[in-house]
Write an enzyme that holds these catalytic residues in place. Sequence first.
Site, PDB file in Angstrom:
ATOM      1  N   SER A 196       9.422  79.242  -8.380  1.00  0.00           N
ATOM      2  CA  SER A 196       8.473  78.499  -9.330  1.00  0.00           C
ATOM      3  C   SER A 196       8.165  77.628  -9.974  1.00  0.00           C
ATOM      4  CB  SER A 196       9.613  79.000 -11.053  1.00  0.00           C
ATOM      5  OG  SER A 196      10.227  80.187 -11.264  1.00  0.00           O
ATOM      6  N   LYS A 208      18.387  76.887 -19.377  1.00  0.00           N
ATOM      7  CA  LYS A 208      19.279  78.407 -19.480  1.00  0.00           C
ATOM      8  C   LYS A 208      18.851  78.329 -20.379  1.00  0.00           C
ATOM      9  CE  LYS A 208      19.287  81.243 -16.494  1.00  0.00           C
ATOM     10  NZ  LYS A 208      19.391  80.993 -14.025  1.00  0.00           N
ATOM     11  N   ASN A 262      15.608  92.748  -9.692  1.00  0.00           N
ATOM     12  CA  ASN A 262      14.801  91.546  -8.962  1.00  0.00           C
ATOM     13  C   ASN A 262      15.324  91.190  -7.627  1.00  0.00           C
ATOM     14  OD1 ASN A 262      14.065  88.499  -8.710  1.00  0.00           O
ATOM     15  ND2 ASN A 262      12.304  90.452  -9.388  1.00  0.00           N
ATOM     16  N   THR A 289      13.326  85.271  -4.618  1.00  0.00           N
ATOM     17  CA  THR A 289      14.943  85.075  -4.968  1.00  0.00           C
ATOM     18  C   THR A 289      15.230  85.818  -3.748  1.00  0.00           C
ATOM     19  OG1 THR A 289      15.404  84.304  -6.970  1.00  0.00           O
ATOM     20  CG2 THR A 289      17.377  84.779  -5.952  1.00  0.00           C
ATOM     21  N   GLY A 344      12.423  84.078 -15.717  1.00  0.00           N
ATOM     22  CA  GLY A 344      13.437  85.348 -15.628  1.00  0.00           C
ATOM     23  C   GLY A 344      14.522  85.130 -15.687  1.00  0.00           C
ATOM     24  N   ASP A 345      15.599  86.156 -15.813  1.00  0.00           N
ATOM     25  CA  ASP A 345      16.963  86.407 -14.948  1.00  0.00           C
ATOM     26  C   ASP A 345      16.935  87.582 -15.565  1.00  0.00           C
ATOM     27  OD1 ASP A 345      19.032  84.329 -14.075  1.00  0.00           O
ATOM     28  OD2 ASP A 345      20.057  85.830 -15.502  1.00  0.00           O
ATOM     29  N   LYS A 389      14.283  73.172 -16.282  1.00  0.00           N
ATOM     30  CA  LYS A 389      14.040  74.470 -16.110  1.00  0.00           C
ATOM     31  C   LYS A 389      14.865  76.251 -15.485  1.00  0.00           C
ATOM     32  CE  LYS A 389      10.341  76.816 -13.791  1.00  0.00           C
ATOM     33  NZ  LYS A 389      11.125  77.642 -14.874  1.00  0.00           N
ATOM     34  N   LYS A 428      21.253  73.122  -8.487  1.00  0.00           N
ATOM     35  CA  LYS A 428      20.758  74.236  -7.799  1.00  0.00           C
ATOM     36  C   LYS A 428      19.393  73.716  -7.607  1.00  0.00           C
ATOM     37  CE  LYS A 428      20.588  78.163  -8.964  1.00  0.00           C
ATOM     38  NZ  LYS A 428      20.387  80.402  -9.713  1.00  0.00           N
ATOM     39  N   GLN A 476      22.520  76.076 -12.731  1.00  0.00           N
ATOM     40  CA  GLN A 476      20.950  75.207 -12.463  1.00  0.00           C
ATOM     41  C   GLN A 476      20.707  73.820 -12.264  1.00  0.00           C
ATOM     42  OE1 GLN A 476      19.183  78.526 -12.977  1.00  0.00           O
ATOM     43  NE2 GLN A 476      17.762  77.686 -11.929  1.00  0.00           N
TER      44      GLN A 476
END
Length: 449
Positions: free
Chosen positions: A381, A129, A244, A213, A168-169, A93, A117, A114
């Site tokens: 998410s 990622k 964002n 976020t 997204g990122d 993820k 996290k 990630q």
Amino acid sequence: MPELDSRLRSTFEEVLRRNPGEQEFHQAVHEVLASLGPVVSKHPEYTDGGIIRRLCEPERQIIFRVPWVDDQGDVQINRGFRVEFNSALGPYKGGLRFHPSVYLGIVKFLGFEQIFKNSLTGMPIGGGKGGSDFDPKGRSDAEVMRFCQSFMTELYRHIGEYTDVPAGDTGVGGREIGYLFGQYKRITNRYESGVLTGKGLSWGGSQVRPEATGYGLVFFVDEMLRSRGEGFEGARVVVSGSGNVAHHAIAKVHELGGTVVACSDSSGYVVDERGIDLELLHEVKQVRRARLHEYADSAGGDVRFVKGGSVWDVPCRIALPCATQNELDADHAKTLLSNGVAIVAEGANMPTTPEAVRVLAEAGVGFGPGKAANAGGVATSALEMQQNASRDSWTFDHTQDRLAQIMRGIHSSCLATAEEYGSPGDYVTGANIAGFTKVADAMLSLGVV
Ligand code: NDP
Ligand code: 2IT
């Protein structure tokens, strides 16, 4: 860089040797390994079982060509990536980044971060990622759509609700997720909502995911402030970036009574002492997709735009880097300190250089590392995946409450773990160790795979 525990040095040397030239990846690995000394003293099974060496090697790395035709009819070639780093806790993820700076080392640093996290969120998600060196700036909507369709024409075979779930990122928001999901649905002939997150509300998305976020970051900082007997009321705040994460962080700071007086983009920064006007910021960055000076041009009055300058020159009590990696260095940290900063918390991934982290720590500034402070996006998410799996959709308030609860949980788990391992108040140690031990224990249970 601080010295590593002798049991971890050879692991880091192996990472350097196997991944030449990938500076950001080296930095991210070093930062985690630097926290693990007390863990390997207590738990030799993590080094003996090769857990840490395995964690540093992605399970799978996919690199592919992305050909597409621009509005002039010319063929463009970009490179696409997906690094499926670790699936001990759940399907891979993590987001997709579209930015010209993207190369394998960036995707690997982001994928590595990630893992920890996602573990910290307490949700059943592994780490991954992806992205591309595609530059969306100046591209028409039709070009972005054709690019996304070509990108997904390869990516689709590697992802799935139970396999790998992108989101997204930087450079990838609701518009891009829409084009990507449309192409996935067309190729596979499946309405598999849980394959991507960050979807629109009418086609499987979750309330609060766009805001998550930035909101989560501010919830986390609110907990940091509370633990010092303070709050946001009356606080002067500076945020970097204006995308964002920055946008929604600004919104929540204002809701909690603080004032964000400055934000930035890659061209410079604006100072608006009345507090950043989010409607105007949205109009400039999201509707016009323009540069930030247009905010100052439209606002008029005393609002200043400083071209090419550093937003960290603006005095504040709370600094929230929300733009990109290594954007806050030791000199910026010293400037922030001399202007009286009390808290720095990372909305972006790895925005603070290791030297800057050291400067801040030595001065007793509260420092919230990204893998804890910005985990609200991926946590929401996971809530979106939960809603997709149960074909349900929750209200805004319920989802926001869940997010706030998750951020409070991450905050207390960082503090409790830091305390347990002899570094009270050190969120970096707490986040790295708490994130690591959960993944490491799962890997031990699953055998050598
Ligand atoms: P966006 O694309 O929405 O916005 C990125 C912002 O950062 C823009 O204002 C951009 O300016 C600025 N920026 C990017 N690169 C640079 C640079 N080299 N120098 C100065 N400014 C720069 O991305 P997000 O807000 O989604 O992401 C921002 C950060 O937060 C990234 O580090 C991302 O990995 C991280 N993050 C994002 C999450 C999410 O859910 N979206 C979750 C957790 C972390 P410009 O417009 O000029 O390019
Ligand atoms: O860095 C991140 O945590 C994200 N870009 C969000 C990833 C996600 O899967 O929501």
